[in-house]
Design a protein around this motif. Sequence first.
Motif, PDB file in Angstrom:
ATOM      1  N   LYS A  32      -1.143  -3.670  12.277  1.00 37.42           N
ATOM      2  CA  LYS A  32      -2.469  -3.673  11.881  1.00 37.42           C
ATOM      3  C   LYS A  32      -3.335  -2.290  10.851  1.00 37.42           C
ATOM      4  O   LYS A  32      -3.683  -1.975  10.593  1.00 37.42           O
ATOM      5  N   ILE A  33      -2.401  -1.248  11.169  1.00 39.22           N
ATOM      6  CA  ILE A  33      -3.380  -0.186  10.119  1.00 39.22           C
ATOM      7  C   ILE A  33      -2.834  -0.429   8.637  1.00 39.22           C
ATOM      8  O   ILE A  33      -3.829   0.569   8.420  1.00 39.22           O
ATOM      9  N   ALA A  34      -1.841  -0.565   8.360  1.00 34.92           N
ATOM     10  CA  ALA A  34      -1.280  -1.275   7.245  1.00 34.92           C
ATOM     11  C   ALA A  34      -2.682  -1.899   6.209  1.00 34.92           C
ATOM     12  O   ALA A  34      -2.484  -2.168   5.292  1.00 34.92           O
ATOM     13  N   LEU A  35      -2.714  -3.434   7.236  1.00 37.77           N
ATOM     14  CA  LEU A  35      -3.853  -4.099   7.075  1.00 37.77           C
ATOM     15  C   LEU A  35      -5.081  -3.644   6.906  1.00 37.77           C
ATOM     16  O   LEU A  35      -6.209  -3.408   6.171  1.00 37.77           O
ATOM     17  N   GLY A  36      -5.769  -2.660   8.415  1.00 39.86           N
ATOM     18  CA  GLY A  36      -7.021  -2.190   8.456  1.00 39.86           C
ATOM     19  C   GLY A  36      -7.657  -0.998   7.546  1.00 39.86           C
ATOM     20  O   GLY A  36      -8.389  -1.091   7.569  1.00 39.86           O
ATOM     21  N   THR A  37      -6.463   0.361   7.693  1.00 38.25           N
ATOM     22  CA  THR A  37      -7.079   1.350   6.679  1.00 38.25           C
ATOM     23  C   THR A  37      -7.298   1.040   5.595  1.00 38.25           C
ATOM     24  O   THR A  37      -8.868   1.136   5.141  1.00 38.25           O
ATOM     25  N   PRO A  38      -6.475  -0.469   4.355  1.00 37.20           N
ATOM     26  CA  PRO A  38      -6.882  -0.041   3.012  1.00 37.20           C
ATOM     27  C   PRO A  38      -8.320  -1.427   3.555  1.00 37.20           C
ATOM     28  O   PRO A  38      -9.028  -1.185   2.482  1.00 37.20           O
ATOM     29  N   ALA A  39      -8.047  -1.505   4.181  1.00 36.05           N
ATOM     30  CA  ALA A  39      -9.599  -2.730   4.052  1.00 36.05           C
ATOM     31  C   ALA A  39     -10.662  -2.382   4.437  1.00 36.05           C
ATOM     32  O   ALA A  39     -11.844  -2.194   3.702  1.00 36.05           O
ATOM     33  N   LEU A  40     -10.495  -0.929   5.640  1.00 35.62           N
ATOM     34  CA  LEU A  40     -11.685  -0.313   5.974  1.00 35.62           C
ATOM     35  C   LEU A  40     -12.329   0.633   4.406  1.00 35.62           C
ATOM     36  O   LEU A  40     -13.628   0.247   4.598  1.00 35.62           O
ATOM     37  N   LEU A  41     -11.068   1.063   3.827  1.00 38.04           N
ATOM     38  CA  LEU A  41     -11.707   2.085   3.088  1.00 38.04           C
ATOM     39  C   LEU A  41     -12.369   1.839   1.625  1.00 38.04           C
ATOM     40  O   LEU A  41     -12.724   1.889   0.993  1.00 38.04           O
TER      41      LEU A  41
ATOM     42  N   TYR B  12      -6.331   0.528  -6.615  1.00 35.72           N
ATOM     43  CA  TYR B  12      -5.362  -0.961  -6.903  1.00 35.72           C
ATOM     44  C   TYR B  12      -4.892  -0.848  -5.808  1.00 35.72           C
ATOM     45  O   TYR B  12      -4.394  -1.789  -5.152  1.00 35.72           O
ATOM     46  N   PRO B  13      -3.576   0.339  -5.093  1.00 36.83           N
ATOM     47  CA  PRO B  13      -2.996   0.316  -4.404  1.00 36.83           C
ATOM     48  C   PRO B  13      -3.776  -0.426  -2.962  1.00 36.83           C
ATOM     49  O   PRO B  13      -2.833  -0.973  -2.205  1.00 36.83           O
ATOM     50  N   HIS B  14      -4.510  -0.296  -2.538  1.00 32.95           N
ATOM     51  CA  HIS B  14      -4.889  -0.706  -1.427  1.00 32.95           C
ATOM     52  C   HIS B  14      -5.799  -2.143  -1.526  1.00 32.95           C
ATOM     53  O   HIS B  14      -5.205  -2.888  -0.946  1.00 32.95           O
TER      54      HIS B  14
ATOM     55  N   LEU C 187       9.274  -5.876   6.148  1.00 31.73           N
ATOM     56  CA  LEU C 187       9.180  -5.521   4.924  1.00 31.73           C
ATOM     57  C   LEU C 187       8.191  -4.996   4.027  1.00 31.73           C
ATOM     58  O   LEU C 187       7.691  -4.429   3.533  1.00 31.73           O
ATOM     59  N   LEU C 188       7.315  -6.828   4.725  1.00 32.91           N
ATOM     60  CA  LEU C 188       5.897  -6.591   3.913  1.00 32.91           C
ATOM     61  C   LEU C 188       5.092  -5.046   4.729  1.00 32.91           C
ATOM     62  O   LEU C 188       4.241  -5.283   3.982  1.00 32.91           O
ATOM     63  N   ILE C 189       5.253  -5.105   5.719  1.00 36.63           N
ATOM     64  CA  ILE C 189       4.083  -4.418   6.309  1.00 36.63           C
ATOM     65  C   ILE C 189       4.948  -2.679   6.137  1.00 36.63           C
ATOM     66  O   ILE C 189       4.394  -1.637   5.216  1.00 36.63           O
ATOM     67  N   ALA C 190       6.375  -3.025   5.557  1.00 36.77           N
ATOM     68  CA  ALA C 190       6.356  -1.085   5.073  1.00 36.77           C
ATOM     69  C   ALA C 190       6.255  -1.192   3.782  1.00 36.77           C
ATOM     70  O   ALA C 190       5.375  -0.219   3.061  1.00 36.77           O
ATOM     71  N   LEU C 191       5.933  -2.231   2.655  1.00 36.83           N
ATOM     72  CA  LEU C 191       5.202  -2.556   1.070  1.00 36.83           C
ATOM     73  C   LEU C 191       4.159  -1.739   1.803  1.00 36.83           C
ATOM     74  O   LEU C 191       4.021  -0.992   0.366  1.00 36.83           O
ATOM     75  N   ALA C 192       3.096  -2.633   2.418  1.00 40.06           N
ATOM     76  CA  ALA C 192       1.700  -2.293   2.108  1.00 40.06           C
ATOM     77  C   ALA C 192       1.580  -1.243   2.878  1.00 40.06           C
ATOM     78  O   ALA C 192       0.810  -0.210   2.403  1.00 40.06           O
ATOM     79  N   ALA C 193       2.127   0.171   3.613  1.00 39.69           N
ATOM     80  CA  ALA C 193       2.135   1.449   3.996  1.00 39.69           C
ATOM     81  C   ALA C 193       2.763   2.142   2.992  1.00 39.69           C
ATOM     82  O   ALA C 193       2.196   2.894   2.987  1.00 39.69           O
TER      83      ALA C 193
ATOM     84  N   LEU D  70      -0.369   4.718   1.181  1.00 40.20           N
ATOM     85  CA  LEU D  70       0.116   6.148   1.009  1.00 40.20           C
ATOM     86  C   LEU D  70       0.396   6.200  -0.557  1.00 40.20           C
ATOM     87  O   LEU D  70       0.356   7.225  -0.867  1.00 40.20           O
ATOM     88  N   ALA D  71       0.715   5.326  -1.399  1.00 40.76           N
ATOM     89  CA  ALA D  71       0.404   5.888  -3.496  1.00 40.76           C
ATOM     90  C   ALA D  71      -1.099   5.938  -3.230  1.00 40.76           C
ATOM     91  O   ALA D  71      -1.629   7.147  -4.280  1.00 40.76           O
ATOM     92  N   SER D  72      -2.002   5.425  -2.599  1.00 41.24           N
ATOM     93  CA  SER D  72      -3.551   4.917  -3.205  1.00 41.24           C
ATOM     94  C   SER D  72      -3.896   6.684  -2.769  1.00 41.24           C
ATOM     95  O   SER D  72      -4.733   7.565  -3.179  1.00 41.24           O
ATOM     96  N   GLY D  73      -3.160   7.471  -1.714  1.00 38.80           N
ATOM     97  CA  GLY D  73      -3.457   8.470  -1.351  1.00 38.80           C
ATOM     98  C   GLY D  73      -3.084   9.517  -1.978  1.00 38.80           C
ATOM     99  O   GLY D  73      -3.614  10.300  -1.717  1.00 38.80           O
TER     100      GLY D  73
END
Length: 157
Positions: A12-21, A45-47, A65-71, A75-78
């Motif tokens: 949820k964090i890995a999807l919700g954070t970039p979606a909200l930002l 782009y990373p978001h 793995l997909l969740i880790a890649l999303a996270a 981090l790359a965007s940050g």
Amino acid sequence: MTLTPSARLTQKIALGTPALLIAGAYISEYGFGLFPCEMCWWQRYPHFAAIALGLLSYAIEPKRLLIALAALAVLASGLIGGFHAGVEYGWWEGLTSCTSAVDASGDPMAAILNAPMVRCDAPQWTLMGISLAGFNFLISSASAIAALYLLVRRDRT
């Protein structure tokens, strides 16, 4: 494969954070006229990738793995946001490229000449001295670190 409670929270964090930002970025752009510079786009782009990976993690394996890649994408965007904020604060020199929003529906040359020039080294908006790039750095980095921590920790049963 069922996910542990902490892995579901990470999902949820890995999807919700970039979606909200991303939603906030588009609201600031189209609602308040804060047009993105080149480095602002680099942060988006990373978001976009994180949102795609986060959505895929609900549908296909390997979910962790997909969740880790999303996270990691968050981090790359940050980190890009941190670099951009440093340019805005004058801590280091940024790149010389800039972008501007162009409406090509009418005369393209007039649209280019009348488009606002958006500089990467001057924040368009700040709150308590923190620019949007700075907020992206703080929110994305903290969310990604929390998500990765939750993903690798062992749940107590």
